[in-house]
Design a protein around this motif. Sequence first.
Motif, PDB file in Angstrom:
ATOM      1  N   ARG A 167      41.101  55.656 -38.756  1.00  0.00           N
ATOM      2  CA  ARG A 167      40.490  56.461 -37.683  1.00  0.00           C
ATOM      3  C   ARG A 167      39.248  55.762 -37.119  1.00  0.00           C
ATOM      4  NH1 ARG A 167      40.781  61.829 -36.161  1.00  0.00           N
ATOM      5  NH2 ARG A 167      38.916  62.693 -35.176  1.00  0.00           N
ATOM      6  N   GLY A 168      39.222  55.550 -35.811  1.00  0.00           N
ATOM      7  CA  GLY A 168      38.077  54.948 -35.146  1.00  0.00           C
ATOM      8  C   GLY A 168      37.937  53.455 -35.347  1.00  0.00           C
ATOM      9  N   ARG A 170      37.838  49.724 -34.786  1.00  0.00           N
ATOM     10  CA  ARG A 170      37.760  48.883 -33.592  1.00  0.00           C
ATOM     11  C   ARG A 170      36.908  47.669 -33.896  1.00  0.00           C
ATOM     12  NH1 ARG A 170      32.945  48.610 -34.049  1.00  0.00           N
ATOM     13  NH2 ARG A 170      31.311  49.953 -33.222  1.00  0.00           N
ATOM     14  N   ASN A 242      41.352  45.637 -32.476  1.00  0.00           N
ATOM     15  CA  ASN A 242      42.383  46.491 -33.048  1.00  0.00           C
ATOM     16  C   ASN A 242      43.294  47.021 -31.940  1.00  0.00           C
ATOM     17  OD1 ASN A 242      43.933  48.120 -34.675  1.00  0.00           O
ATOM     18  ND2 ASN A 242      42.404  49.741 -34.820  1.00  0.00           N
ATOM     19  N   ASN A 245      43.602  50.763 -31.267  1.00  0.00           N
ATOM     20  CA  ASN A 245      42.478  51.478 -30.666  1.00  0.00           C
ATOM     21  C   ASN A 245      42.733  51.572 -29.162  1.00  0.00           C
ATOM     22  OD1 ASN A 245      39.735  51.255 -29.124  1.00  0.00           O
ATOM     23  ND2 ASN A 245      39.179  52.070 -31.127  1.00  0.00           N
ATOM     24  N   GLU A 248      40.444  49.420 -26.839  1.00  0.00           N
ATOM     25  CA  GLU A 248      40.675  47.980 -26.976  1.00  0.00           C
ATOM     26  C   GLU A 248      42.060  47.603 -26.474  1.00  0.00           C
ATOM     27  OE1 GLU A 248      37.554  46.469 -30.266  1.00  0.00           O
ATOM     28  OE2 GLU A 248      39.516  46.998 -31.076  1.00  0.00           O
TER      29      GLU A 248
END
Length: 274
Positions: A167-168, A170, A242, A245, A248
């Motif tokens: 989760r999250g 990046r 990532n 993400n 990204e």
Amino acid sequence: MLLRPAVVLTSLLLTAGPAAAKVVSVRPPASGGSAGASVEVDRAAPVDRSAGRPLAGKVIVLDPGHQLGNSRFPRQINTLVSAGPSRKPCNTTGTATNAGYPEATFVWKVALAARRQLEAQGAQVLFTRGTNSRSQWGPCVDVRGRAGNSEGADAKVSIHADGSHARGARGFHVIAPASVRGWTDDIAAPSRSLALAMRGGLGTGGFPRANYIAGGDGLDFRSDLGTLNLSDVPTVMVELGNMRNAAEARRMTRRAGQAAYARALVAGLGRFLG
């Protein structure tokens, strides 16, 4: 029929005349192994380090990770090959964005953009694969790892993107070879310098350091990667971000974003080789 990987090292030199002469040869794959290649690089021409060509005379290997067709050749890419002190599968399929945009295509386009920028600065750029094709596989990590050794390359960068589902997650991180006696002890120090330079280039380019790996400092040191262990020249692997993400992924799939990643890689190489 067993399909062989594409030509392993591709050299494209923009200067004319004798300095552009080179030989590319591909050896047939040994049983259970992967194809190899050698490139003869003519460095006899005068080095032009005038303004705008600060990398003249430098030989750089870019390794766009994976090949688009790897998933279609499971037997070939799962064959064990040398990874230095251990053996590992020839290659993997790579990752993709949640929408299915492949890592192989992303890193290929970044490598092409970086090559244009590096050649404009006078460098000679060698690739570890000559295509981005669904009908081809490889080359294996042992071939990628040895790429540039016989040419005395000044630096080698293996270009990748991550696929973390955390989760999250990046950001980028740079992987350098740990010092392994008899394998990387001779290149560990300059590779660390290259890793620091690449981290600086990406940071200056506005890319954040990974928040989910490598302790948050953007640097990782590994002893299990054949792409690093088999190199005799300073080398790093760069995970540019990532792909899972969303923010990204948007950047990675757009031409402007790919060009920005390429500029950051070139800036890092410039720091190291300048």
